[in-house]
Motif scaffolding. Sequence first.
Motif, PDB file in Angstrom:
ATOM      1  N   VAL A 190      16.027 -14.331 -42.438  1.00  0.00           N
ATOM      2  CA  VAL A 190      17.124 -14.555 -41.294  1.00  0.00           C
ATOM      3  C   VAL A 190      16.802 -13.416 -40.399  1.00  0.00           C
ATOM      4  O   VAL A 190      16.572 -12.377 -40.834  1.00  0.00           O
ATOM      5  N   GLU A 191      17.180 -13.439 -39.434  1.00  0.00           N
ATOM      6  CA  GLU A 191      17.357 -12.394 -38.073  1.00  0.00           C
ATOM      7  C   GLU A 191      18.194 -12.465 -37.094  1.00  0.00           C
ATOM      8  O   GLU A 191      18.712 -13.545 -36.853  1.00  0.00           O
ATOM      9  N   ILE A 192      18.611 -11.512 -36.536  1.00  0.00           N
ATOM     10  CA  ILE A 192      19.468 -11.600 -35.585  1.00  0.00           C
ATOM     11  C   ILE A 192      18.775 -12.302 -34.358  1.00  0.00           C
ATOM     12  O   ILE A 192      17.945 -11.798 -33.879  1.00  0.00           O
ATOM     13  N   ALA A 193      19.592 -13.009 -33.654  1.00  0.00           N
ATOM     14  CA  ALA A 193      19.000 -13.961 -32.568  1.00  0.00           C
ATOM     15  C   ALA A 193      19.646 -13.321 -31.067  1.00  0.00           C
ATOM     16  O   ALA A 193      20.312 -12.234 -31.221  1.00  0.00           O
ATOM     17  N   ASP A 194      19.031 -13.746 -30.248  1.00  0.00           N
ATOM     18  CA  ASP A 194      19.324 -13.424 -28.804  1.00  0.00           C
ATOM     19  C   ASP A 194      20.779 -13.344 -28.607  1.00  0.00           C
ATOM     20  O   ASP A 194      21.371 -14.423 -28.592  1.00  0.00           O
ATOM     21  N   ILE A 231      17.604 -18.601 -38.541  1.00  0.00           N
ATOM     22  CA  ILE A 231      17.187 -18.992 -39.810  1.00  0.00           C
ATOM     23  C   ILE A 231      15.797 -19.464 -39.782  1.00  0.00           C
ATOM     24  O   ILE A 231      15.382 -20.476 -39.317  1.00  0.00           O
ATOM     25  N   ASN A 232      14.819 -18.475 -40.383  1.00  0.00           N
ATOM     26  CA  ASN A 232      13.387 -18.795 -40.313  1.00  0.00           C
ATOM     27  C   ASN A 232      13.201 -19.675 -41.782  1.00  0.00           C
ATOM     28  O   ASN A 232      12.146 -20.451 -41.843  1.00  0.00           O
ATOM     29  N   LYS A 233      13.763 -19.276 -42.723  1.00  0.00           N
ATOM     30  CA  LYS A 233      13.653 -19.881 -43.998  1.00  0.00           C
ATOM     31  C   LYS A 233      14.999 -20.298 -44.605  1.00  0.00           C
ATOM     32  O   LYS A 233      15.481 -19.346 -45.156  1.00  0.00           O
ATOM     33  N   GLY A 280      16.597 -22.418 -37.689  1.00  0.00           N
ATOM     34  CA  GLY A 280      16.455 -22.326 -35.889  1.00  0.00           C
ATOM     35  C   GLY A 280      17.881 -21.679 -35.790  1.00  0.00           C
ATOM     36  O   GLY A 280      18.189 -20.624 -36.657  1.00  0.00           O
ATOM     37  N   ILE A 281      18.425 -21.492 -34.427  1.00  0.00           N
ATOM     38  CA  ILE A 281      19.162 -20.695 -34.174  1.00  0.00           C
ATOM     39  C   ILE A 281      20.905 -21.251 -34.347  1.00  0.00           C
ATOM     40  O   ILE A 281      20.875 -22.282 -34.107  1.00  0.00           O
ATOM     41  N   TRP A 282      21.491 -20.429 -34.806  1.00  0.00           N
ATOM     42  CA  TRP A 282      22.991 -20.801 -35.074  1.00  0.00           C
ATOM     43  C   TRP A 282      23.738 -19.380 -34.626  1.00  0.00           C
ATOM     44  O   TRP A 282      23.259 -18.598 -34.750  1.00  0.00           O
ATOM     45  N   LEU A 283      24.823 -20.022 -34.123  1.00  0.00           N
ATOM     46  CA  LEU A 283      25.751 -18.937 -33.612  1.00  0.00           C
ATOM     47  C   LEU A 283      27.170 -19.044 -34.436  1.00  0.00           C
ATOM     48  O   LEU A 283      27.704 -20.173 -34.603  1.00  0.00           O
TER      49      LEU A 283
END
Length: 179
Positions: free
Chosen positions: A38-42, A115-117, A125-128
């Motif tokens: 997981v990483e922080i998205a835009d 979510i990468n894995k 994908g991208i979740w908010l």
Amino acid sequence: MKKLLLVALCIPLFIGCKKEAPAEPAATTTPDAASAPVEIADAKYTEIGKNAIAAMTKGDVDGWIANYADNAKYYWNAGDSLVGKPAIDKYWRDRRANVIDSISFKNDIWIPVKINKPQSVEKPGIWLMGWYQVTAKYKKGKSMTQWMHILYHFDANDKIDEVNQFLDRAPINAAMAKP
């Protein structure tokens, strides 16, 4: 003799304080963002969430639904759901026109993540993720306030294709009950 005793006492002290050669630094690797689970998205996704609740506050259902994909799905924690942008639009348009007199959101918190894995059943994908306090006044004159949580998933075109909303139906039902 005193000098000899002093030297004998100080030698262990100097030996114990001897600086050792610095160890080789451990090799550090920064994980590639795509390999992290997981990483922080835009932050642009946070703006989409903020704009959505601002539009709903104004009763602007067109503005609120604008970021939804045609195949979007809307789920509530009670298990009920809506499928397709037209069904979601119809539900909320009717609710804002005929059920909810006014609605406001405050103390909102937003976290966009990628979510990468997947770790369990979530889609990649991208979740908010959003949390906010909602106050709704109903046409029957009663109101309710509660904290709600929402999850938006975005498709490849940055359109919302899934919503999961977590709320407590009891205060809503009490506010909508006949006097």
